[in-house]
Design an enzyme around this catalytic site. Structure first.
Site, PDB file in Angstrom:
ATOM      1  N   LYS A   1     -57.159  -2.490  -3.101  1.00 38.00           N
ATOM      2  CA  LYS A   1     -55.895  -1.785  -3.346  1.00 38.00           C
ATOM      3  C   LYS A   1     -55.437  -2.110  -4.745  1.00 38.00           C
ATOM      4  O   LYS A   1     -55.730  -3.193  -5.271  1.00 38.00           O
ATOM      5  CB  LYS A   1     -54.830  -2.259  -2.351  1.00 38.00           C
ATOM      6  CG  LYS A   1     -53.682  -1.302  -2.194  1.00 38.00           C
ATOM      7  CD  LYS A   1     -54.089  -0.174  -1.289  1.00 38.00           C
ATOM      8  CE  LYS A   1     -52.972   0.714  -0.873  1.00 38.00           C
ATOM      9  NZ  LYS A   1     -53.359   1.485   0.332  1.00 38.00           N
TER      10      LYS A   1
HETATM   11  N1  GLU Z   1     -54.017   5.040   0.194  1.00 43.16           N
HETATM   12  C1  GLU Z   1     -54.626   5.537   1.387  1.00 43.16           C
HETATM   13  C2  GLU Z   1     -54.636   4.482   2.475  1.00 43.16           C
HETATM   14  O1  GLU Z   1     -53.864   3.554   2.460  1.00 43.16           O
HETATM   15  C3  GLU Z   1     -55.981   6.177   1.122  1.00 43.16           C
HETATM   16  C4  GLU Z   1     -57.013   5.286   0.544  1.00 43.16           C
HETATM   17  C5  GLU Z   1     -58.287   6.026   0.133  1.00 43.16           C
HETATM   18  O2  GLU Z   1     -58.406   7.198   0.396  1.00 43.16           O
HETATM   19  O3  GLU Z   1     -59.146   5.362  -0.463  1.00 43.16           O
HETATM   20  O4  GLU Z   1     -55.373   4.572   3.420  1.00 43.16           O
END
Ligand code: GLU
Length: 424
Positions: free
Chosen positions: A114
């Site tokens: 993240k």
């Molecule tokens: N931000 C989204 C999540 O928390 C998507 C992450 C992604 O598609 O890599 O799942």
């Protein structure tokens, strides 16, 4: 002076600790080897960068940016980038670990990561946001890569920001590399169905859980907290399947209509009103936090972390909670919710539709081919349904809540893979 209802106290849980407390419980039930537990609890890599940006008024402001790679055991790491005022390293660490478990629950070949920048995009111009995103990308150039670490949108970012990231990364490589990021605009290699994917996964999970609980969607009511991408799509798709969405909310307040809120109208209003529902006439306004305690069948928290806490959990009346946000329930609230007999489908299961279609986007980019929306939806619905069934069965076999079962499925998969791969 008008009386202002005090906001419910958050448990103010450090999100990393909230994640760890569930991880610990699930690991104990699984009988996870302590050494493997120690491997899985520590993020593989953490980057903190300082991003000086020239603002439109000519002044230089310095932002702090993060990228945490929690694990690459299952494959290249995957996870969104958050632009929000509350971003801090502990939050990003928790969100990165949640991505590891999420990818494992839906069985896609990714590790978890993240990123985030502590900023308020609502108060920044498009140019300022663009400079910030490009500068963040350059700072992370050694980390990102289509086979290494693949970012995506999260709170405060969307296709526009992903396009800037892809462009900046591609410049450094001397060629277009669209598989370095997902959630791109369609014309840049984005996937059909990606925008609505997380909300769609929430809907599929909710429908699967309602079937188990014998709740008829045509007689069911629903409240959705948060009206961003996830909440508004979940509301729209649940309404399409017969549920009456009696309340929606955003950062500024909640809106209630016994006869069902017209979701299309609310989306249109929001889009024409700088992203806010303030002043929406299709429902009566009420204090924002009351949306969580309405007498509904289904509650979808799709806003942010730590909103269902030990101070409001005992007032929740919903039979089913389907978590659209990451970490909306504090670990202190878990036992209260469980003792009330409320079924919760956890974040790492119910909001995994987004990363699932991100995976499809990456596959299509690498194939140099485009799938139809119908194919994307059919395949992601199947993955979400299979993941739900697997978690449900684990919960029954071990007599644990769905949240712990989801962690067990995920941890078991990552631990087994680690054992096969081996360490130093
Ligand atoms: N931000 C989204 C999540 O928390 C998507 C992450 C992604 O598609 O890599 O799942």
């Amino acid at each position: 002076m008008a009386y202002i209802e005090p906001a419910p106290l958050m448990d103010k849980e450090n999100p990393f600790e909230a994640m760890m407390s569930r991880f610990q419980t699930a690991s104990q039930i699984l009988g996870l080897d302590e050494q493997i537990y120690n491997v899985l609890k520590s993020p593989a890599r953490q980057a903190i960068v300082s991003l000086p940006i020239t603002m439109d008024d000519g002044r230089i402001r310095v932002f702090e940016g993060y990228r945490v790679i929690h694990s690459t055991i299952l494959g290249p790491s995957k996870g969104g980038i958050r632009f929000d005022m509350h971003v801090n390293l502990d939050e990003v660490k928790a969100l990165a670990a949640w991505m590891t478990w999420k990818c494992a629950v839906v069985d896609i070949p990714y590790g978890g990561a993240k990123g985030g920048v502590c900023c308020n995009p609502r108060e920044m111009s498009a140019g300022e946001i663009e400079r910030l995103m490009r500068s963040y990308t350059l700072s992370m150039i050694d980390i990102f890569g289509p086979d290494k670490d693949i970012p995506a949108p999260d709170m405060g970012t969307g296709p526009r920001e992903m396009a800037w990231l892809m462009d900046e990364y591609s410049r450094t490589q001397g060629m277009t590399v669209n598989a370095v990021v997902t959630g791109k605009p369609i014309v840049l290699g984005g996937s059909l169905g990606r925008t609505e994917a997380t909300g769609r996964g929430v809907m599929v999970t909710a429908m699967s859980a309602m079937q188990k609980l014998k709740i008829n969607p045509y007689n069911a009511t629903c409240a959705v907290q948060g009206f961003g991408n996830v909440g508004s799509w979940a509301a729209r798709l649940l309404a399409e399947r017969g549920l009456k969405v009696v309340a929606i909310s955003d950062l500024y307040g909640a809106y209630h209509n016994e006869n069902g809120v017209d979701i299309e109208a609310a989306v249109k209003y929001r889009d024409e009103n700088k992203g806010s529902l303030e002043g929406f006439k299709g429902a009566e306004s009420m204090p924002g936090e009351e949306i969580l305690t309405l007498p509904v069948d289904l509650l979808v928290p799709a806003a942010t972390e730590d909103v269902i806490t030990s101070s409001n959990a005992d007032k929740i009346q919903a039979k089913l909670i389907v978590e659209g946000a990451n970490g909306p329930t504090s670990s202190k609230a878990d036992s209260i919710i469980n003792s009330k007999g409320i079924t919760v489908t956890p974040d790492i299961l119910s909001n995994a539709g987004g990363v699932t279609v991100s995976y499809f986007e990456w596959v299509q980019n690498r194939l140099g081919y485009k799938w139809t929306a119908e194919r994307v939806n059919r395949r992601s619905d199947r993955i979400m349904k299979d993941a739900f069934d697997n978690v449900y069965k684990t919960a029954q076999d071990y007599k644990v809540p769905l949240r712990i079962a989801a962690y067990m499925v995920a941890i078991d998969k990552v631990a087994k893979t680690y054992k096969y791969r081996g360490g130093f």
